[in-house]
Write an enzyme that holds these catalytic residues in place. Sequence first.
Site, PDB file in Angstrom:
ATOM      1  N   ASN A  13      -6.144   2.102 -17.067  1.00  0.00           N
ATOM      2  CA  ASN A  13      -5.512   1.073 -17.899  1.00  0.00           C
ATOM      3  C   ASN A  13      -6.465  -0.008 -18.393  1.00  0.00           C
ATOM      4  O   ASN A  13      -6.093  -0.839 -19.202  1.00  0.00           O
ATOM      5  CB  ASN A  13      -4.379   0.389 -17.128  1.00  0.00           C
ATOM      6  CG  ASN A  13      -3.236   1.356 -16.874  1.00  0.00           C
ATOM      7  OD1 ASN A  13      -3.087   2.350 -17.596  1.00  0.00           O
ATOM      8  ND2 ASN A  13      -2.444   1.087 -15.849  1.00  0.00           N
ATOM      9  N   LYS A  17     -12.416   2.711 -22.526  1.00  0.00           N
ATOM     10  CA  LYS A  17     -12.404   4.175 -22.608  1.00  0.00           C
ATOM     11  C   LYS A  17     -12.996   4.670 -23.929  1.00  0.00           C
ATOM     12  O   LYS A  17     -13.929   5.477 -23.947  1.00  0.00           O
ATOM     13  CB  LYS A  17     -10.976   4.699 -22.426  1.00  0.00           C
ATOM     14  CG  LYS A  17     -10.371   4.274 -21.083  1.00  0.00           C
ATOM     15  CD  LYS A  17      -8.925   4.654 -20.952  1.00  0.00           C
ATOM     16  CE  LYS A  17      -7.983   3.824 -21.791  1.00  0.00           C
ATOM     17  NZ  LYS A  17      -7.961   2.399 -21.392  1.00  0.00           N
ATOM     18  N   THR A  19     -14.609   2.822 -26.049  1.00  0.00           N
ATOM     19  CA  THR A  19     -15.946   2.221 -26.153  1.00  0.00           C
ATOM     20  C   THR A  19     -16.983   3.104 -25.457  1.00  0.00           C
ATOM     21  O   THR A  19     -18.081   3.327 -25.992  1.00  0.00           O
ATOM     22  CB  THR A  19     -15.946   0.831 -25.483  1.00  0.00           C
ATOM     23  OG1 THR A  19     -14.858   0.075 -25.996  1.00  0.00           O
ATOM     24  CG2 THR A  19     -17.231   0.089 -25.747  1.00  0.00           C
ATOM     25  N   TRP A  71       4.496   7.873 -31.712  1.00  0.00           N
ATOM     26  CA  TRP A  71       5.585   8.109 -30.746  1.00  0.00           C
ATOM     27  C   TRP A  71       6.597   6.985 -30.627  1.00  0.00           C
ATOM     28  O   TRP A  71       7.494   7.035 -29.815  1.00  0.00           O
ATOM     29  CB  TRP A  71       5.092   8.532 -29.364  1.00  0.00           C
ATOM     30  CG  TRP A  71       4.417   7.476 -28.560  1.00  0.00           C
ATOM     31  CD1 TRP A  71       5.003   6.380 -27.981  1.00  0.00           C
ATOM     32  CD2 TRP A  71       3.047   7.396 -28.264  1.00  0.00           C
ATOM     33  NE1 TRP A  71       4.071   5.642 -27.356  1.00  0.00           N
ATOM     34  CE2 TRP A  71       2.858   6.233 -27.501  1.00  0.00           C
ATOM     35  CE3 TRP A  71       1.938   8.208 -28.562  1.00  0.00           C
ATOM     36  CZ2 TRP A  71       1.599   5.850 -27.046  1.00  0.00           C
ATOM     37  CZ3 TRP A  71       0.710   7.814 -28.099  1.00  0.00           C
ATOM     38  CH2 TRP A  71       0.564   6.651 -27.346  1.00  0.00           C
TER      39      TRP A  71
HETATM   40  P1  ATP Z   1     -11.478   0.192 -26.214  1.00  0.00           P
HETATM   41  O1  ATP Z   1     -11.166   0.892 -27.513  1.00  0.00           O
HETATM   42  O2  ATP Z   1     -11.636  -1.283 -26.431  1.00  0.00           O
HETATM   43  O3  ATP Z   1     -12.604   0.823 -25.439  1.00  0.00           O
HETATM   44  P2  ATP Z   1      -9.593   1.567 -24.557  1.00  0.00           P
HETATM   45  O4  ATP Z   1      -9.903   2.802 -25.338  1.00  0.00           O
HETATM   46  O5  ATP Z   1     -10.005   1.544 -23.116  1.00  0.00           O
HETATM   47  O6  ATP Z   1     -10.179   0.289 -25.298  1.00  0.00           O
HETATM   48  P3  ATP Z   1      -6.801   1.874 -25.220  1.00  0.00           P
HETATM   49  O7  ATP Z   1      -5.831   2.191 -24.144  1.00  0.00           O
HETATM   50  O8  ATP Z   1      -7.196   2.945 -26.169  1.00  0.00           O
HETATM   51  O9  ATP Z   1      -8.082   1.209 -24.544  1.00  0.00           O
HETATM   52  O10 ATP Z   1      -6.269   0.620 -25.972  1.00  0.00           O
HETATM   53  C1  ATP Z   1      -6.653   0.292 -27.242  1.00  0.00           C
HETATM   54  C2  ATP Z   1      -6.572  -1.193 -27.501  1.00  0.00           C
HETATM   55  O11 ATP Z   1      -5.939  -1.917 -26.466  1.00  0.00           O
HETATM   56  C3  ATP Z   1      -7.944  -1.812 -27.649  1.00  0.00           C
HETATM   57  O12 ATP Z   1      -7.917  -2.688 -28.743  1.00  0.00           O
HETATM   58  C4  ATP Z   1      -8.166  -2.540 -26.361  1.00  0.00           C
HETATM   59  O13 ATP Z   1      -8.971  -3.689 -26.470  1.00  0.00           O
HETATM   60  C5  ATP Z   1      -6.799  -2.906 -25.936  1.00  0.00           C
HETATM   61  N1  ATP Z   1      -6.764  -2.879 -24.480  1.00  0.00           N
HETATM   62  C6  ATP Z   1      -7.409  -2.023 -23.677  1.00  0.00           C
HETATM   63  N2  ATP Z   1      -7.202  -2.300 -22.389  1.00  0.00           N
HETATM   64  C7  ATP Z   1      -6.385  -3.370 -22.358  1.00  0.00           C
HETATM   65  C8  ATP Z   1      -5.797  -4.146 -21.315  1.00  0.00           C
HETATM   66  N3  ATP Z   1      -6.033  -3.849 -20.039  1.00  0.00           N
HETATM   67  N4  ATP Z   1      -5.004  -5.184 -21.672  1.00  0.00           N
HETATM   68  C9  ATP Z   1      -4.777  -5.461 -22.964  1.00  0.00           C
HETATM   69  N5  ATP Z   1      -5.300  -4.757 -23.997  1.00  0.00           N
HETATM   70  C10 ATP Z   1      -6.090  -3.738 -23.702  1.00  0.00           C
HETATM   71 MG    MG Z   2      -8.888   4.025 -26.612  1.00  0.00          MG
END
Ligand code: ATP
Ligand code: MG
Length: 174
Positions: A13, A17, A19, A71
Amino acid sequence: MEPHGLTMIFTGNGKGKTTAALGLAFRALGHGFPVCLIQFIKGSWKYGELESAKCFADLLDFHVMGRGFTWNSENLQEDIQAAREAWDFAAQTIRAGRHRLVILDELTYLIKYQMVSEEEILAVLRQKPEAMHLVITGRGASQGLIDFADLVTEMTEIKHPYKKGIKAQKGIEF
Ligand code: ATP
Ligand code: MG
Protein backbone atom coordinates in the site's frame (compact mmCIF):
# COMPACT_ATOMS: atom_id res chain seq x y z
CA MET A 1 26.86 -14.93 -17.67
CA GLU A 2 23.69 -15.76 -19.58
CA PRO A 3 20.85 -13.40 -18.73
CA HIS A 4 18.44 -14.95 -16.28
CA GLY A 5 15.09 -13.29 -16.84
CA LEU A 6 13.40 -12.42 -13.57
CA THR A 7 9.80 -11.83 -12.64
CA MET A 8 9.68 -9.01 -10.11
CA ILE A 9 6.66 -7.74 -8.20
CA PHE A 10 6.29 -4.42 -6.43
CA THR A 11 3.19 -4.54 -4.29
CA GLY A 12 1.83 -3.16 -1.00
CA ASN A 13 0.00 0.00 0.00
CA GLY A 14 2.96 2.37 0.27
CA LYS A 15 4.07 4.73 -2.45
CA GLY A 16 6.83 3.66 -4.81
CA LYS A 17 5.64 0.69 -6.86
CA THR A 18 5.35 2.38 -10.24
CA THR A 19 8.31 4.62 -9.37
CA ALA A 20 10.49 1.54 -8.77
CA ALA A 21 9.37 0.03 -12.08
CA LEU A 22 10.26 3.25 -13.92
CA GLY A 23 13.64 3.25 -12.18
CA LEU A 24 14.35 -0.22 -13.55
CA ALA A 25 13.27 0.92 -17.00
CA PHE A 26 15.74 3.82 -16.78
CA ARG A 27 18.51 1.44 -15.76
CA ALA A 28 17.77 -1.06 -18.55
CA LEU A 29 17.54 1.67 -21.20
CA GLY A 30 21.02 2.81 -20.24
CA HIS A 31 22.30 -0.57 -21.42
CA GLY A 32 20.46 -0.16 -24.71
CA PHE A 33 17.88 -2.80 -23.76
CA PRO A 34 14.46 -2.47 -25.42
CA VAL A 35 11.80 -1.85 -22.78
CA CYS A 36 8.03 -2.07 -23.00
CA LEU A 37 5.74 -0.49 -20.46
CA ILE A 38 2.08 -1.42 -20.45
CA GLN A 39 -0.31 0.54 -18.32
CA PHE A 40 -3.44 -1.33 -17.31
CA ILE A 41 -5.25 1.44 -15.54
CA LYS A 42 -6.28 4.52 -17.35
CA GLY A 43 -4.19 7.48 -16.26
CA SER A 44 -1.80 5.56 -14.04
CA TRP A 45 1.12 6.70 -16.17
CA LYS A 46 1.60 10.38 -15.48
CA TYR A 47 2.52 13.44 -17.46
CA GLY A 48 6.13 13.55 -16.19
CA GLU A 49 7.02 10.05 -17.29
CA LEU A 50 5.08 10.31 -20.55
CA GLU A 51 7.18 13.34 -21.51
CA SER A 52 10.46 11.71 -20.40
CA ALA A 53 9.60 8.60 -22.40
CA LYS A 54 9.88 10.64 -25.60
CA CYS A 55 13.65 10.94 -24.98
CA PHE A 56 13.93 7.15 -25.32
CA ALA A 57 11.58 6.80 -28.28
CA ASP A 58 13.76 4.29 -30.14
CA LEU A 59 14.09 1.87 -27.21
CA LEU A 60 11.02 2.43 -25.08
CA ASP A 61 7.54 1.40 -26.15
CA PHE A 62 4.77 2.47 -23.91
CA HIS A 63 1.17 1.53 -24.21
CA VAL A 64 -1.51 3.33 -22.35
CA MET A 65 -4.18 0.74 -22.93
CA GLY A 66 -6.85 2.36 -25.08
CA ARG A 67 -9.83 3.10 -22.98
CA GLY A 68 -8.20 1.56 -19.96
CA PHE A 69 -10.51 0.70 -17.14
CA THR A 70 -11.28 2.11 -13.76
CA TRP A 71 -13.74 -0.38 -12.19
CA ASN A 72 -15.81 2.40 -10.76
CA SER A 73 -17.41 3.05 -14.10
CA GLU A 74 -21.07 2.52 -14.79
CA ASN A 75 -20.22 0.00 -17.39
CA LEU A 76 -18.61 -3.08 -15.92
CA GLN A 77 -18.89 -5.14 -19.10
CA GLU A 78 -16.97 -2.51 -21.06
CA ASP A 79 -14.30 -2.40 -18.37
CA ILE A 80 -13.92 -6.15 -18.42
CA GLN A 81 -13.64 -6.07 -22.19
CA ALA A 82 -10.98 -3.32 -22.03
CA ALA A 83 -9.03 -5.24 -19.38
CA ARG A 84 -9.15 -8.39 -21.50
CA GLU A 85 -7.89 -6.56 -24.58
CA ALA A 86 -5.09 -4.99 -22.55
CA TRP A 87 -4.10 -8.42 -21.23
CA ASP A 88 -4.20 -9.99 -24.71
CA PHE A 89 -1.87 -7.25 -25.90
CA ALA A 90 0.48 -7.83 -22.96
CA ALA A 91 0.48 -11.59 -23.61
CA GLN A 92 1.41 -10.99 -27.27
CA THR A 93 4.19 -8.62 -26.24
CA ILE A 94 5.64 -11.20 -23.83
CA ARG A 95 5.47 -14.00 -26.41
CA ALA A 96 7.01 -11.82 -29.13
CA GLY A 97 10.18 -11.50 -27.04
CA ARG A 98 11.36 -8.24 -28.61
CA HIS A 99 11.97 -6.53 -25.25
CA ARG A 100 14.45 -7.26 -22.49
CA LEU A 101 12.17 -5.72 -19.88
CA VAL A 102 8.38 -5.68 -19.90
CA ILE A 103 6.59 -3.71 -17.21
CA LEU A 104 2.98 -4.60 -16.47
CA ASP A 105 1.94 -1.59 -14.44
CA GLU A 106 -1.05 -2.21 -12.12
CA LEU A 107 -1.58 -5.72 -13.48
CA THR A 108 -2.50 -7.07 -10.03
CA TYR A 109 -5.95 -5.46 -10.26
CA LEU A 110 -7.01 -7.60 -13.21
CA ILE A 111 -6.83 -10.62 -10.93
CA LYS A 112 -8.16 -8.84 -7.86
CA TYR A 113 -11.28 -7.66 -9.70
CA GLN A 114 -11.63 -10.99 -11.53
CA MET A 115 -11.30 -9.46 -14.95
CA VAL A 116 -8.74 -12.03 -16.10
CA SER A 117 -8.06 -15.24 -14.20
CA GLU A 118 -4.82 -15.74 -12.33
CA GLU A 119 -4.34 -19.06 -14.10
CA GLU A 120 -4.54 -17.46 -17.53
CA ILE A 121 -1.98 -14.84 -16.55
CA LEU A 122 0.36 -17.40 -14.98
CA ALA A 123 0.19 -19.56 -18.11
CA VAL A 124 1.69 -16.67 -20.11
CA LEU A 125 4.27 -15.78 -17.46
CA ARG A 126 5.50 -19.39 -17.33
CA GLN A 127 6.16 -19.30 -21.08
CA LYS A 128 8.02 -16.00 -21.12
CA PRO A 129 11.27 -15.88 -23.11
CA GLU A 130 14.25 -16.91 -20.95
CA ALA A 131 16.13 -13.61 -21.11
CA MET A 132 13.11 -11.35 -20.58
CA HIS A 133 12.66 -9.57 -17.26
CA LEU A 134 9.12 -8.85 -16.14
CA VAL A 135 7.93 -6.31 -13.62
CA ILE A 136 4.41 -6.39 -12.19
CA THR A 137 3.12 -3.61 -10.00
CA GLY A 138 -0.05 -3.00 -8.04
CA ARG A 139 -1.52 -3.42 -4.59
CA GLY A 140 -2.65 -6.79 -3.31
CA ALA A 141 -0.61 -9.12 -5.55
CA SER A 142 -2.29 -12.53 -5.56
CA GLN A 143 -0.63 -15.53 -3.92
CA GLY A 144 -0.14 -17.27 -7.27
CA LEU A 145 1.79 -14.30 -8.66
CA ILE A 146 3.90 -14.12 -5.51
CA ASP A 147 4.66 -17.85 -5.66
CA PHE A 148 5.72 -17.55 -9.29
CA ALA A 149 7.90 -14.45 -8.93
CA ASP A 150 11.65 -14.41 -8.29
CA LEU A 151 11.56 -11.10 -6.42
CA VAL A 152 8.70 -9.57 -4.45
CA THR A 153 8.98 -6.29 -2.60
CA GLU A 154 6.16 -4.93 -0.51
CA MET A 155 6.01 -1.16 -0.14
CA THR A 156 4.77 -0.47 3.37
CA GLU A 157 3.31 2.91 4.17
CA ILE A 158 5.01 4.41 7.20
CA LYS A 159 4.22 8.02 6.36
CA HIS A 160 2.59 9.70 3.39
CA PRO A 161 2.29 13.47 2.94
CA TYR A 162 -1.39 13.13 1.95
CA LYS A 163 -2.07 12.29 5.59
CA LYS A 164 -1.10 15.78 6.63
CA GLY A 165 -2.93 17.39 3.77
CA ILE A 166 -0.06 17.91 1.31
CA LYS A 167 -1.56 17.43 -2.13
CA ALA A 168 -0.11 15.70 -5.19
CA GLN A 169 2.84 17.66 -6.62
CA LYS A 170 4.46 17.97 -10.01
CA GLY A 171 7.52 15.72 -10.30
CA ILE A 172 6.49 13.59 -7.32
CA GLU A 173 3.01 12.33 -8.14
CA PHE A 174 2.71 13.23 -11.82
P1 ATP B 1 3.96 5.84 -7.46
O1 ATP B 1 3.36 5.91 -8.85
O2 ATP B 1 4.07 7.21 -6.87
O3 ATP B 1 5.22 5.03 -7.39
P2 ATP B 1 2.48 3.59 -6.50
O4 ATP B 1 2.60 3.00 -7.86
O5 ATP B 1 3.21 2.89 -5.38
O6 ATP B 1 2.89 5.12 -6.52
P3 ATP B 1 -0.39 3.36 -6.67
O7 ATP B 1 -1.10 2.41 -5.77
O8 ATP B 1 -0.23 3.01 -8.10
O9 ATP B 1 1.01 3.71 -6.00
O10 ATP B 1 -1.07 4.75 -6.50
C1 ATP B 1 -0.98 5.74 -7.43
C2 ATP B 1 -1.10 7.12 -6.82
O11 ATP B 1 -1.48 7.10 -5.46
C3 ATP B 1 0.20 7.88 -6.87
O12 ATP B 1 -0.06 9.19 -7.29
C4 ATP B 1 0.71 7.83 -5.47
O13 ATP B 1 1.48 8.95 -5.09
C5 ATP B 1 -0.52 7.75 -4.66
N1 ATP B 1 -0.23 6.95 -3.48
C6 ATP B 1 0.57 5.88 -3.41
N2 ATP B 1 0.66 5.41 -2.16
C7 ATP B 1 -0.12 6.20 -1.40
C8 ATP B 1 -0.45 6.23 -0.01
N3 ATP B 1 0.06 5.33 0.82
N4 ATP B 1 -1.30 7.20 0.41
C9 ATP B 1 -1.81 8.09 -0.45
N5 ATP B 1 -1.53 8.11 -1.78
C10 ATP B 1 -0.70 7.18 -2.24
MG1 MG C 1 1.32 2.53 -9.37
